[in-house]
Design an enzyme around this catalytic site. Structure first.
Site, mmCIF file in Angstrom:
data_model
loop_
_atom_site.group_PDB
_atom_site.id
_atom_site.type_symbol
_atom_site.label_atom_id
_atom_site.label_comp_id
_atom_site.label_asym_id
_atom_site.label_seq_id
_atom_site.Cartn_x
_atom_site.Cartn_y
_atom_site.Cartn_z
ATOM 1 N N ASP A 1 0.839 -1.193 0.000
ATOM 2 C CA ASP A 1 0.000 0.000 0.000
ATOM 3 C C ASP A 1 0.877 1.247 0.000
ATOM 4 O O ASP A 1 1.615 1.492 0.965
ATOM 5 C CB ASP A 1 -0.895 -0.019 1.246
ATOM 6 N N CYS B 1 -5.652 3.892 -4.534
ATOM 7 C CA CYS B 1 -5.772 2.524 -4.028
ATOM 8 C C CYS B 1 -6.991 1.751 -4.515
ATOM 9 O O CYS B 1 -6.861 0.648 -5.055
ATOM 10 C CB CYS B 1 -5.743 2.532 -2.504
ATOM 11 N N HIS C 1 -11.018 -2.625 0.232
ATOM 12 C CA HIS C 1 -11.149 -1.311 -0.407
ATOM 13 C C HIS C 1 -11.990 -1.310 -1.680
ATOM 14 O O HIS C 1 -11.827 -0.424 -2.527
ATOM 15 C CB HIS C 1 -9.768 -0.722 -0.680
#
EC number: 3.1.6.4
Length: 497
Positions: free
Chosen positions: A35, A75, A138
């Site tokens: 990430d 992301c 996510h």
């Protein structure tokens, strides 16, 4: 807790798996998605502190891919692209609320991954794969969007990033799940000390991954592990053992712990005797978030800007492929590749035909990985921000059709996507259109995108004619998906356990 559990793992391996596990027809697949880790964060890519010995060794035992890209500089869209094999503009992970606007899935987002998308774990079920995601999802937090509703058999992690802590009476802390059961929240049951940076989350994620690998190996079942640790996303964290160990500060501590975790996972595969039957790929979701620097961001090496931009620093990622006995040790491939290729490559490894009812943007990389071909077709890389095609790379050349770093309003408030890297006319704070005369760089000579090729040169005209055909073909056949990230509503936040 971590030391004890890893010791127990060693004992279990020695006592119960004295013989190598038999090969199965379909190899195990592990994708390690970091990430906000930058291209320049690994020693093998030139990071001067040399604090990633396990990843450097992984590269020495496998293949390094210096020209590997994400599908979006943020992301959520990049993760949707990886699991669907499709650009975010196709799979719906974008917004039309503003031009070229990046969008993700905060707690109050109403949408999520579309039910019309077919994700990698759903496809792998055709060959009996058991799939687990560890870490950050996510792709939507409402029940219908969670991993177990989209092909995964197991999950330990959270639907969102570890922002916080929040006032639970106004905005709750992010929930953490074990499969479909909410087992706590960040900053509450799952501690993150914002002052010291201490948290055991990476160790928990490591343990979950090791446990899954062991169970599936003992059961002789092919598995897909999607290991999505998020310690390098601000606020960065590391466990007590790693805090204060890096020359790079707290961010480096987080990188060192992730590097250690990668080493533990690869060692377990070797101890179990399944390394020759397990394909492992390491990469990141987008470039380092320079806005969080210098204390909580990584390095994008020689590349311009970072996360949220379509300059090289926002979208070129560290990438290593590892598969002993299949991928030749110590190789480097300069093939242009991206995260969507992992979908198509995963299917090829499993012996599954890709779905034929949709356009896929990912290519099968096995000819390159297994050295059956040095390169695939001269495929383009598309740089999208929201639903706008900002730039295209073809070979060594990159043409910018739009330039923008971030708004003047953000910049004047102290948010800078390109700190110390401003390039006049390129890192603009207004959205600048260049469709009639794109800004073109040669990334071999100029990886930092600082010296545009003069428009009067034959080189510029030749490159423009070739890239223009690619852009024309792409736009002509593009059918955008229904945008999933247009609407937010605080009423959809998960407020209770």
């Amino acid at each position: 807790m971590c030391t004890v559990t890893l010791t127990l793992f060693c004992a279990i391996i020695c006592c119960s798996l004295t013989e190598k596990a038999p090969n199965i027809s379909s190899p195990n697949i592990i994708i390690m998605l970091m990430d906000d880790m930058g291209w320049g964060d690994l020693g093998v890519f030139g990071q001067p502190s040399k604090e990633t010995p396990n990843l450097d060794e992984m590269a020495a035992q496998g293949m390094l891919l210096p020209n590997f890209y994400t599908a979006n500089p943020l992301c959520s869209p990049s993760r949707a692209a990886l699991l669907s094999g499709r650009l975010p503009v196709r799979n719906g992970f974008y917004t039309t609320n503003a031009h070229a606007r990046n969008a993700y899935t905060p707690q109050e987002i109403v949408g999520g991954i579309s039910k019309d998308e077919i994700l990698l774990p759903q496809m792998l079920k055709k060959k009996g794969y058991v799939s687990k995601i560890v870490g950050k999802w996510h792709l939507g937090h409402r029940p219908q969007y969670l991993p177990l509703e989209n092909g995964f058999d197991e999950w330990f992690g959270a639907p969102n990033c570890h922002f916080g802590p929040y006032n639970s009476s106004v905005r709750p802390n992010i929930p953490v799940y074990n499969n479909s059961e909410m087992v706590g929240r960040y900053y509450e049951e799952f501690k993150i000390d914002r002052k010291t940076g201490e948290s055991n989350l990476t160790q928990m994620y490591l343990q979950e991954g090791l446990d899954f690998i062991l169970r599936q190996t003992e059961a002789h079942r092919p598995f897909f592990l999607y290991w999505a640790a998020d310690a390098t996303h601000a606020p960065v964290y590391a466990s007590k053992r790693f805090l204060g160990q890096s020359q790079r500060g707290r961010y480096g501590d987080a990188v060192m712990e992730l590097d250690y975790s990668v080493g533990q996972i690869l060692s377990l595969l070797q101890n179990l005797g399944v390394e020759n039957n397990t394909f492992v790929f390491f990469t990141s979701d987008n470039g380092a978030a320079l806005t969080s620097g210098p204390n909580e961001s990584g390095s994008n090496g020689p590349f311009l800007c970072g996360k949220e931009t379509t300059f090289e620093g926002g979208m070129r990622e560290p990438a290593i492929a590892w598969w002993p006995g299949h991928i030749k040790e110590g190789t480097v491939s300069f093939q242009l590749a991206n995260v969507m290729d992992l979908f198509t490559t995963g299917l090829a490894l499993a012996g599954i035909s890709p779905p034929d009812d949709r356009t896929l943007d990912g290519l099968d990389l096995t000819p390159v990985l297994l050295k059956r071909s040095h390169t695939l077709q001269n495929r383009p890389i598309f740089y999208y921000r929201g639903n706008e095609l900002m730039a295209v790379r073809l070979g060594q050349y990159k043409a910018h059709y739009w330039t923008w770093s971030n708004s003047w309003e953000e910049f004047k408030s102290g948010i800078n996507f390109c700190p110390g890297q401003e390039v006049p006319g390129v890192t603009t704070h207004e959205q600048k259109e260049h469709t009639m005369q794109p800004i073109i760089f040669h990334l071999g000579r100029d990886p930092g995108e600082k010296f545009p090729i003069r428009v009067t040169t034959k080189e510029y005209q030749d490159v423009l004619s070739r890239i223009s055909l690619v852009v024309e073909s792409h736009k002509k056949t593009l059918v955008p998906g229904i945008p999933q990230l247009n609407m937010c509503d605080v009423a959809v936040m998960v407020r209770f356990i």
